[in-house]
Write a protein that holds these residues in place. Structure first.
Motif, PDB file in Angstrom:
ATOM      1  N   VAL A  10      66.688   0.098  61.981  1.00 13.72           N
ATOM      2  CA  VAL A  10      66.752   1.530  61.663  1.00 13.72           C
ATOM      3  C   VAL A  10      65.406   2.204  61.875  1.00 13.72           C
ATOM      4  N   ASP A  25      64.161   5.029  64.556  1.00 12.80           N
ATOM      5  CA  ASP A  25      63.543   6.274  64.125  1.00 12.80           C
ATOM      6  C   ASP A  25      62.238   6.526  64.878  1.00 12.80           C
ATOM      7  N   GLY A  47      72.116   5.665  61.636  1.00 14.08           N
ATOM      8  CA  GLY A  47      70.886   6.065  60.962  1.00 14.08           C
ATOM      9  C   GLY A  47      70.508   7.500  61.263  1.00 14.08           C
ATOM     10  N   SER A  86      68.220   6.912  56.063  1.00 16.98           N
ATOM     11  CA  SER A  86      68.902   6.155  57.116  1.00 16.98           C
ATOM     12  C   SER A  86      69.252   4.737  56.654  1.00 16.98           C
ATOM     13  N   THR A  93      73.124   3.250  56.358  1.00 20.61           N
ATOM     14  CA  THR A  93      73.566   2.170  57.238  1.00 20.61           C
ATOM     15  C   THR A  93      73.841   0.849  56.516  1.00 20.61           C
TER      16      THR A  93
END
Length: 282
Positions: free
Chosen positions: A155, A159, A225, A260, A264
């Motif tokens: 994740v 990002d 995410g 996120s 997730t």
């Protein structure tokens, strides 16, 4: 520009210092700390994230109930751990107690609907997703901590990839109404970086998760995410704030950092349980 540069450097320094101090503690709590220490960490993070969420409602002028909501959140999280208390009981308690409180409170009746809705949504949202983080580590034996590491790496790599690729090549807005800076190109870049990170995780410390499964899971987590991040951005934009809080210098609030991951966690839990653990596909 001259006034903004020192402030930018100061924020960057605070961000790096927070990461330098927090990262080793987080790694230890996930991988090597006793289960109770990890549980306490999740309970604290979720409580602070819920506090930040409720402050968003407060900024809209709604009389939210922070203490009661956090207590119900902790009860819901305990339901994920205790056999004597079911998760359904935690959900029932939230759905019954919070509306009942507003029936007997002295708040304006006009504000009762949005206030109670914010409290119920925040408590269930963070409580249920935080509960998935608890069960993800505790339900699968030695694979549990590795799954948490995999989740965080996939994740956060997505990002970071989305940020840098979007900054350099981003042109097509992903959701201009909610987050004008996010782009389709950034999303694609984030997915690619997440796939690379998943491959590294597989080859370094998680061979039990086959490469194909690691790549499929990473793709799902990377896209989901972004949706989780956009949902939080939507709520912040509605409350007209940039960050959910200031608990993490340079990073904003816990909800900013965990949106996120929380979003997730149930997906990775379901993936491992249904396709890997339950049906023995590996």
């Amino acid at each position: 520009m001259a006034d903004g540069a020192p402030q930018s450097r100061s924020k960057r320094f605070a961000r790096e210092l927070t990461a330098l101090i927090g990262a080793p503690i987080l790694v230890w709590l996930i991988g090597w700390a006793p289960s109770y220490a990890y549980t306490i960490m999740i309970a604290v993070i979720c409580s602070l994230a819920l506090f930040e969420f409720l402050v968003l409602g407060e900024k809209k002028g709604y009389p939210v109930q922070k203490v009661l909501s956090i207590l119900l959140l902790l009860f819901l999280l305990s339901a994920f751990l205790l056999k004597t208390v079911s998760v359904e009981m935690g959900v029932f308690a939230i759905l019954l107690i919070l509306p009942a409180f507003y029936v007997f409170s002295h708040s304006s009746v006009d504000a009762a609907l949005p206030a109670s809705a914010v409290c119920v949504l925040g408590t269930l949202y963070i409580g249920m997703l935080g509960g998935a983080l608890l069960r993800l580590r505790l339900d699968f034996g030695a694979a549990g901590p590795k799954l948490i590491f995999f989740l965080c790496v996939a994740v956060w790599a997505a990002d970071a990839g989305a940020y840098y690729v979007g900054r350099r090549y981003g042109k097509t807005k992903l959701s201009p109404r909610v987050s004008p800076k996010k782009t389709v190109e950034g999303l694609v870049g984030g997915v690619v970086i997440s796939l690379l990170a998943a491959a590294i995780v597989h080859f370094t410390f998680f061979p039990e998760l086959p490469l194909l499964h690691a790549l499929v899971a990473a793709m799902i987590l990377a896209v989901a995410g972004v949706i989780g991040d956009l949902a939080e951005s939507m709520w912040k934009r509605s409350a007209d704030v940039k960050d959910s809080g200031t608990f993490l210098p340079g990073h904003g609030g816990f909800l900013d950092r965990m949106d996120s991951v929380l979003f997730t966690a149930p997906l990775l839990y379901s993936y491992w349980f249904l396709y890997v653990h339950h049906f023995r596909l590996i």
